[in-house]
Design an enzyme around this catalytic site. Structure first.
Site, PDB file in Angstrom:
ATOM      1  N   SER A 261       1.466 102.416   7.634  1.00  0.00           N
ATOM      2  CA  SER A 261       1.532 102.137   6.193  1.00  0.00           C
ATOM      3  C   SER A 261       2.919 101.658   5.809  1.00  0.00           C
ATOM      4  O   SER A 261       3.872 101.762   6.580  1.00  0.00           O
ATOM      5  CB  SER A 261       1.201 103.403   5.417  1.00  0.00           C
ATOM      6  OG  SER A 261       2.308 104.291   5.484  1.00  0.00           O
ATOM      7  N   LYS A 262       3.013 101.165   4.596  1.00  0.00           N
ATOM      8  CA  LYS A 262       4.287 100.682   4.062  1.00  0.00           C
ATOM      9  C   LYS A 262       5.320 101.804   4.099  1.00  0.00           C
ATOM     10  O   LYS A 262       6.465 101.598   4.432  1.00  0.00           O
ATOM     11  CB  LYS A 262       4.047 100.219   2.626  1.00  0.00           C
ATOM     12  CG  LYS A 262       5.287  99.992   1.821  1.00  0.00           C
ATOM     13  CD  LYS A 262       4.912  99.409   0.480  1.00  0.00           C
ATOM     14  CE  LYS A 262       5.883  99.692  -0.633  1.00  0.00           C
ATOM     15  NZ  LYS A 262       7.192 100.155  -0.343  1.00  0.00           N
ATOM     16  N   ARG A 263       4.851 103.025   3.775  1.00  0.00           N
ATOM     17  CA  ARG A 263       5.777 104.152   3.734  1.00  0.00           C
ATOM     18  C   ARG A 263       6.363 104.456   5.115  1.00  0.00           C
ATOM     19  O   ARG A 263       7.510 104.863   5.228  1.00  0.00           O
ATOM     20  CB  ARG A 263       5.079 105.391   3.175  1.00  0.00           C
ATOM     21  CG  ARG A 263       4.718 105.256   1.717  1.00  0.00           C
ATOM     22  CD  ARG A 263       5.249 106.422   0.895  1.00  0.00           C
ATOM     23  NE  ARG A 263       4.687 107.689   1.339  1.00  0.00           N
ATOM     24  CZ  ARG A 263       3.448 108.099   1.073  1.00  0.00           C
ATOM     25  NH1 ARG A 263       2.645 107.303   0.413  1.00  0.00           N
ATOM     26  NH2 ARG A 263       3.045 109.272   1.459  1.00  0.00           N
ATOM     27  N   GLY A 265       7.156 102.382   7.406  1.00  0.00           N
ATOM     28  CA  GLY A 265       8.233 101.439   7.655  1.00  0.00           C
ATOM     29  C   GLY A 265       9.515 101.915   6.995  1.00  0.00           C
ATOM     30  O   GLY A 265      10.568 101.977   7.624  1.00  0.00           O
TER      31      GLY A 265
END
Ligand code: GLU
Length: 505
Positions: A261-263, A265
């Site tokens: 997920s973006k988180r 990263g």
């Protein structure tokens, strides 16, 4: 055999996730390997999720990566328009066809009525499903009389068109990666295909477009597998030949626990988007591979191997090689774990392979950011000397700034460890020796300085690192005499003098 035509069909709901880039890459490789076409279609039927700038972002990301579309948004082509909102008028006839042929029906249920049904089911620990068992008790063209339906349509009551699954039917999706996947229609909800505002949903638009654009293979993420039985049924309902399906494995977090997920990263320090993205509403900035100093070919190579392998140990593959070696058979069924170290390794490898012109140009761009200019030959010299230590483009400055400007500060820990009483005196003497080598020659200077160090029984590590601290600002960098020969004896002398003055005021 039918001409290979594949598409990448993102919805412009935000920046493109790196998993989406991999989907596009696999489509591209498959198309090129088979002399086929690769199409960019923008699926923007859900206007509530539209995010300004997302479409432009997608186009720019592929431009940066060097992945070219043959047809699509921003390019054009014989099957256009390629943006679903621009195709809006053509979908109604297909919804009408399904209704006329008993494959779909009008449903007038209000959101409140459906909500009440959901709550009712929940109270009995069940999940409400709009299907063969419930249709009859709801407000739709199956339950209502013909006249009632006509009256509602004439009055302009809002409606949706739902797909009518036959009861108790085993539906099989032939998947090129997973084999046959079968599900019984009793487990499926009568999905909405079309709305009274004239907009199709994803399902209808996707199938109509894939058919009318003559798509031969649908290669997409695993998250779309649950939609595939509906898609198979829609092809059947229309009497069209379905394309072949291939659902790609998920990209997983580095530890393998769940979808990347973006988180993740942000938390683990790597980008999950190809380019930097600024959210138009919140202003939040998410990092991108481009801005983080990755080369596009490294990103491509790294992504290609997340879920596929060539069947050999080969790791370094440029786009042309990937086109030759790619095969759907070698795509794995299980999720692929993101590996930051590997991403870094690939980037390092591609920096080593970059042509001198490209290295100089990347180098220059980093220097300009710091208001520094240098001759190409000097840049070439420094790049050759330093590229082995560089993993990301910004390091062209971080690792080499002292070749262009004197250090502004000295690493206090290195000073504490290396700089001893008497160091200044020895450095001055060593400097005299270096200055006396006329003309300067790094080997002669090196030999004479070594003689001095040994003759005075100095601690080699300590004294050479003090010299280094004066030139670089820290105990790091390549061979000292390489640095001296690059910056010049005059500059070396002034850095030594300045370090002594600053460290021993
Ligand atoms: N619009 C869908 C997406 O955003 C496309 C899925 C498909 O390829 O069918 O991924």
């Amino acid at each position: 055999m039918k001409k290979v035509r594949v598409r990448f069909a993102p919805s412009p709901t935000g920046p493109l996730h790196i998993g989406g880039v991999r989907t596009a890459l696999y489509n591209y490789l498959f198309a090129k390997q088979n002399g086929g076409d690769f199409i960019l279609r923008i699926e923007d039927t859900d206007q509530t999720r539209f995010v300004p700038g997302a479409e432009e972002y997608i186009i720019e990301a592929f431009q940066w990566l060097g992945i070219k579309f043959d047809e699509g948004v921003g390019i054009g082509g014989p099957f256009g328009p390629y943006k679903q909102s621009e195709r809006k008028p053509m979908y109604k006839q297909y919804a009408d066809f399904l209704i006329e042929n008993g494959w779909a029906y009008y449903a007038f249920d209000t959101p409140e009525a459906l909500d009440a049904k959901r709550k009712e089911a929940e109270a009995q620990k069940k999940t409400f499903q709009y299907d063969a068992t419930t249709r009859g008790g709801l407000c739709n063209s199956i339950a209502l009389s013909k006249e009632e339906v006509e009256a509602k349509l004439a009055a302009g009551d809002p409606f949706v068109v739902r797909f009518k699954y036959p009861a108790d039917l085993d539906i099989t999706v032939h998947d090129l990666i997973r084999g046959d996947v079968t599900i019984n229609s009793n487990l499926l909800d009568d999905k909405v295909l079309y709305k009274s505002d004239g907009m199709p949903t994803y399902h209808l638009a996707n199938i109509v477009d894939d058919h009318t654009m003559e798509i031969s293979h649908v290669i997409r993420g695993e998250e779309w597998l649950p939609s595939a039985p509906l898609h198979v049924m829609l092809y059947k309902a229309f009497g069209w030949e379905a394309p072949q399906f291939a659902h790609l494995p998920l990209l997983l977090k580095p530890d393998g626990n769940g979808k990347l997920s973006k988180r993740d990263g942000d938390r683990l320090g790597f980008p999950v988007f190809p380019l930097q993205w600024t959210d138009p509403k919140s202003g939040d900035v998410s990092s991108g591979y481009r801005e983080s100093g990755y080369l596009p070919e490294a990103v491509i190579n790294m992504l290609a191997l997340l879920g596929w392998n060539p069947g050999t140990e080969q790791e370094m593959m440029d786009l042309d090689t990937l086109v030759k070696l790619f095969s759907i058979e070698n795509i794995s069924k299980s999720g692929a774990k993101f590996n930051l170290e590997k991403a870094k390794w690939f980037n390092h490898q591609y920096i080593q392979l970059a042509s001198p012109e490209r290295l100089i140009s990347m180098f220059e761009k980093e220097l300009i950011k710091h208001d520094v200019a240098a001759e190409p030959a000097y840049l070439q010299y420094v790049a050759d000397l330093m590229k082995e230590r560089i993993h990301f483009i910004p390091e062209f400055w971080e690792q080499t700034s002292y070749f262009f400007v004197a250090p502004q500060e000295y690493d206090p820990q290195a000073v504490k460890k290396r700089w001893k009483p008497g160091t200044a005196e020895h450095l001055r003497k060593m400097m005299n020796i270096i200055e006396s080598v006329q003309p300067f020659d790094k080997e002669t200077a090196h030999n004479q300085v070594m003689e001095y160090v040994q003759g005075n029984e100095l601690n080699m590590g300590a004294i050479m690192n003090s010299f280094r601290i004066a030139l670089v600002g820290a105990a790091k960098g390549p061979d000292l005499f390489e640095i001296i020969s690059a910056i010049g004896v005059g500059e070396t002398a002034s850095r030594i003098a300045r370090a002594i003055q600053t460290i021993e005021p």
